[in-house]
Scaffold this active site. Structure first.
Site, mmCIF file in Angstrom:
data_model
loop_
_atom_site.group_PDB
_atom_site.id
_atom_site.type_symbol
_atom_site.label_atom_id
_atom_site.label_comp_id
_atom_site.label_asym_id
_atom_site.label_seq_id
_atom_site.Cartn_x
_atom_site.Cartn_y
_atom_site.Cartn_z
ATOM 1 N N ARG A 187 4.540 -8.466 17.459
ATOM 2 C CA ARG A 187 5.371 -7.255 16.861
ATOM 3 C C ARG A 187 4.777 -5.995 17.203
ATOM 4 N NH1 ARG A 187 6.767 -4.996 11.267
ATOM 5 N NH2 ARG A 187 8.572 -3.687 11.512
ATOM 6 N N HIS B 41 4.759 -0.338 -0.230
ATOM 7 C CA HIS B 41 5.499 -1.099 0.766
ATOM 8 C C HIS B 41 4.351 -1.762 1.391
ATOM 9 C CE1 HIS B 41 4.090 2.350 3.100
ATOM 10 N NE2 HIS B 41 4.109 1.734 4.228
ATOM 11 N N HIS C 109 0.923 -1.362 0.009
ATOM 12 C CA HIS C 109 0.101 0.027 0.075
ATOM 13 C C HIS C 109 0.957 1.219 -0.270
ATOM 14 C CE1 HIS C 109 1.270 -0.781 4.150
ATOM 15 N NE2 HIS C 109 0.994 0.569 4.379
ATOM 16 N N ASP D 274 1.103 5.030 1.865
ATOM 17 C CA ASP D 274 0.541 5.669 2.882
ATOM 18 C C ASP D 274 -0.032 7.181 2.571
ATOM 19 O OD1 ASP D 274 1.659 3.728 4.653
ATOM 20 O OD2 ASP D 274 3.487 4.581 5.237
#
Ligand SMILES: *[C@@H]1O[C@H](CO)[C@@H](O)[C@H](O)[C@H]1NC(C)=O
Ligand SMILES: *[C@@H]1O[C@H](CO)[C@@H](O)[C@H](O)[C@H]1NC(C)=O
Ligand SMILES: *[C@@H]1O[C@H](CO)[C@@H](O)[C@H](O)[C@H]1NC(C)=O
Ligand SMILES: *[C@@H]1O[C@H](CO)[C@@H](O)[C@H](O)[C@H]1NC(C)=O
Ligand SMILES: *[C@@H]1O[C@H](CO)[C@@H](O)[C@H](O)[C@H]1NC(C)=O
Ligand SMILES: *[C@@H]1O[C@H](CO)[C@@H](O)[C@H](O)[C@H]1NC(C)=O
Ligand SMILES: *[C@@H]1O[C@H](CO)[C@@H](O)[C@H](O)[C@H]1NC(C)=O
Ligand SMILES: *[C@@H]1O[C@H](CO)[C@@H](O)[C@H](O)[C@H]1NC(C)=O
Length: 728
Positions: free
Chosen positions: A719, A709, A657, A659
């Site tokens: 995480r 990314h 996607h 940002d």
């Protein structure tokens, strides 16, 4: 100013032609106790080379409480007793002066010359603007000019020895608690005796400056690198400076500058006098025993650092004991943890009063004094919870300065709020002294006699042998009462700002209902917040000659926050536990829909958004400007700031996607390989992956268009990352 210099020079030159010599002048005084004021008086006499005799030392004072009522007849009796040996001396000149509240400021020749100028007068009394102790006598006084002082003050007078002896013996014996000023006043107002000894008043303060009611007349000009007292009202340079009555406060202020305590060019001169060097005592067992008194009276941020810094003080631990009063239940656990540390570190004792013990702040402070007194401790070192002693040598330094009560100057960073007052009003409230700003911004450094200190101070145990400071008073708070009790008993309170000792915390907005309260202290206590939460290498990354690493094209990373920040932020989110569950429908967004959803919590949900925007502006924007020059938005705007959680069973990756941002930061909040496996970020256009992120480091990369990314799959563990879309 120039006029003053010429007068001074004339005085010095003309002196040589007079028959009277310096050796003829004898200063006499009466003192029963070697108080701080007495030491100050003696120091000034020594500095200017006066001959002096002090009568009454060690004797019991029976002259009444001079602060509140008349009295002082004992002074006359002691003078009679001691001056009898000079009764026939017609050349010796006697200058009588009070001692506790007097400072000499010029050489003897200066006074002798002024005295000569009063000829044919043979006795000269100091004068003031108040008629005391009998107001009704004012009408009996001769009239004076408008800028002259009309009424006799007996705190200082000068005359030939034989005359003075005759005068003080002229009446039948007076009682020790009769009033000495009244005694002299009657002699002066009696025309016969006034004429007999040619008594005059020093109406223009040529020799004696009585400060009561006249402090506004005083200026402190400089000559030969020395401040001297100039009376601008009478245009004189008086020598014997007397803080009579309530003017002790004014005298204490002047005492920081006059009598070669201060040099306008070299600064503090007294800082080098009478220092104690503990390092000369090679056997640590012989070092003074110091009681550290810890007061936690209200919720205080950064208490962990507070304790660490106390533990870090340079001093043999077995010569330290700790007395703790903790009024705050919230701090119970931490306090007890540190009590264990004190014990493990070989402190001689740890004594604890906690909130259930139901003793007030004043009582606790009083108790610390009592403990020190009972066990004959050498020093009591009071440290309130808002005090951060950054300098581990603070205790040693304070001891070295050898004062009965001394406080290190502490400020709220970047503020003018400190732990001392330069002055106070007649009603006892705070007043800013004219040197306050110079002291707090360190343009004046040294040791200063001040009326009020709080939060951190060292009390010499030898003071406590004869005096018990008071903390308890229904009408006022313990700090005020403490300082007032010291002042009332004539003890000086000193402040030192020679070096940097530490700083003060602002506890006002500390909200212990929050999950991690300290995280939110970025506005109230930025300095301490940074020390706890900003990565120590962050500042290095900012330096122009540091090149930041670029793991993928136009993707940089830099150390941003400490491990403590990452731990606290994750804990905050987990305890809050409002994870979104990565649904497309998201009521938190204005459109209600998220195209590429993550399992996350927004900063707004935990009321941390304002704080985070501040952090972006303060710490991220400077890095952005360094990396992507020519782009500037102030403040950086970011509507979406959130912590994302990836884990195998739930959301474990994120599809490619863009940002919705000009640039993005992505802050790693835990450790790959330890807390989770897999994960990372891949930039598709450059086929470049960042798998080995570092906890506390932030990735920064351009947002839309170039840096498509994806979030790589987490295969084990959890995480956490913190993400901000900046300037959408
Ligand atoms: C002098 O000191 C003693 C104890 O050292 C004290 O009791 C007394 O009140 C003091 N006197 C004055 C006048 O300060
Ligand atoms: C410390 O101060 C006291 C009182 O002012 C003085 O008597 C003593 O000599 C001083 N100590 C040193 C080492 O100068
Ligand atoms: C302890 O003191 C040393 C210097 O003596 C200093 O470098 C260190 O930062 C201090 N640690 C803390 C927690 O204040
Ligand atoms: C402080 O106490 C020490 C002994 O512990 C003593 O030598 C020193 O003179 C005292 N100083 C003052 C100013 O009282
Ligand atoms: C400190 O404050 C004084 C008074 O405001 C000012 O005149 C002086 O320039 C300041 N000095 C420094 C070093 O900031
Ligand atoms: C303290 O935090 C709690 C929990 O977030 C909040 O409800 C309360 O309003 C805060 N109090 C103050 C004075 O800000
Ligand atoms: C980088 O610059 C800073 C000052 O900005 C300097 O203190 C430092 O020594 C420099 N480091 C190197 C490696 O040149
Ligand atoms: C991307 O990089 C990986 C290894 O880093 C490599 O195996 C792969 O062939 C690359 N793909 C492309 C399309 O270049």
């Amino acid at each position: 100013m120039l006029g003053q210099i010429i007068i001074l020079l004339l005085v010095i030159f003309s002196n040589s032609i007079h028959a009277i010599s310096k050796g003829d002048l004898l200063v006499v005084s009466v003192a029963t106790n070697e108080t701080d004021g007495y030491q100050r008086f003696i120091r000034s006499l020594n500095i200017y080379g006066y001959k002096y005799e002090i009568y009454g030392l060690g004797q019991q004072w029976k002259g009444g409480n001079m602060k509140h009522s008349a009295g002082g007849g004992q002074k006359i009796n002691l003078l009679r007793e001691n001056l009898v040996r000079y009764k026939d001396d017609k050349t010796k000149i006697i200058l009588f002066s009070d001692s506790y509240d007097v400072i000499f400021t010029q050489v003897p020749e200066f006074i002798l010359d002024k005295f000569q100028a009063f000829k044919p007068a043979r006795i000269v009394f100091g004068a003031e603007d108040f008629c005391w102790p009998d107001k009704d006598l004012q009408y009996a006084y001769p009239l004076v000019e408008s800028n002259e002082k009309r009424f006799l003050n007996s705190g200082g007078f000068i005359g030939y020895a034989s005359d003075i002896y005759e005068m003080i013996s002229s009446k039948e014996k007076i009682a020790d608690d009769d009033d000495d000023q009244l005694f002299y006043t009657k002699i002066f107002l009696d025309e016969f005796s006034r004429t007999k000894w040619s008594i005059v008043l020093d109406k223009r303060a040529d020799i004696f400056m009585n400060l009561n009611g006249a402090i506004d007349e005083i200026q402190l000009p400089v000559l030969n690198d020395e401040n001297y007292v100039h009376n601008s009202w009478t245009d004189s340079v008086p020598t014997v400076i007397h803080g009579n009555g309530p003017a002790k406060r004014g005298l204490n202020y002047l005492s920081n500058y006059i009598a070669r305590v201060w040099s306008p060019t070299k600064g503090c001169l007294q800082c080098k006098e009478n220092l104690i060097d503990l390092n000369q005592i090679t056997d640590h067992q012989q070092w003074p025993m110091v009681y550290i008194a810890i007061f936690i009276e209200y919720p205080t941020p950064f208490l962990r650092e507070y304790f660490d810094k106390i533990l870090n003080l340079t001093y043999p631990k077995n010569r330290l004991g700790v007395f703790i009063h903790n009024q705050v239940e919230y701090h119970k656990e931490l306090t007890e943890k540190y009590m264990t540390k004190f014990k493990e570190n070989d402190y001689q004792f740890v004594k604890y009063f906690h909130h259930d013990d139901d003793i007030t702040e004043g009582e606790a402070r009083q108790q610390a004094i009592t403990e020190c007194q009972e066990n004959k401790c050498d020093y009591l070192f009071v440290i309130d919870s808002i005090v951060q002693l950054d300098n581990s040598d603070t205790l040693m330094k304070l001891i070295s300065l050898n004062r009965s009560v001394i406080s290190p100057m502490l400020l709220r960073p970047e503020k003018t709020w400190s732990n001392f007052w330069g002055d106070y009003t007649d009603e006892g409230f705070y007043k800013r002294s004219s040197d306050y700003l110079d002291i707090i911004n360190n343009s004046k450094t040294g040791i200063f006699n001040v009326p009020h200190i709080a939060h951190c101070y060292l009390i010499n145990g030898s003071l406590l042998k004869s005096f018990t400071p008071q903390y308890i008073d229904m009408r006022t708070d313990p700090d005020l009462k403490f300082c007032q009790s010291l002042r009332d008993d004539g003890h000086f309170i000193y402040l030192t700002n020679e070096i940097k000792y530490g700083h003060l915390i602002d506890p006002d907005n500390f909200n212990t209902s929050l999950i991690i309260p300290e995280l939110y202290e970025v506005f109230s206590n930025l300095h301490d917040w940074k020390a706890r939460y900003i990565h120590p290498d962050y500042y290095k990354a900012l330096e122009p000659n540091t090149t930041l690493q670029e793991p993928c094209t136009d993707v940089f990373w830099f150390p941003m926050v400490t491990e403590a920040f990452t731990r606290d932020l994750v804990e905050l989110m987990e305890k809050f536990n409002g994870w979104s569950g990565s649904a497309h429908n998201d009521h938190r967004l204005s459109g209600g829909y998220e195209n590429v959803p993550t399992d996350d919590i927004h900063m707004t949900q935990v009321d941390f958004n304002e704080h985070w925007l501040f952090i972006l502006r303060e710490f991220v924007q400077p890095i952005q400007q360094k990396l992507y020059t020519g782009y500037y938005s102030d403040p950086p705007k970011a509507a979406l700031n959130f912590v994302v959680r990836y884990m195998p069973e739930y959301q474990y990756k994120l599809r490619p996607h863009h940002d919705a941002s000009t640039y993005t930061i992505n802050l790693a909040l835990n450790d790959v390989g330890k807390d989770y496996e897999g994960g990372g970020c891949r930039f598709l256009r450059y086929n470049c992956s960042m798998a080995s992120t570092i906890r506390g480091w932030a990735l920064i990369h351009p947002g839309r268009l170039t840096h498509l990314h994806e979030g790589l799959p987490v295969i084990k563990g959890k995480r956490y990352i913190m993400v901000s879309f900046i300037d959408p």
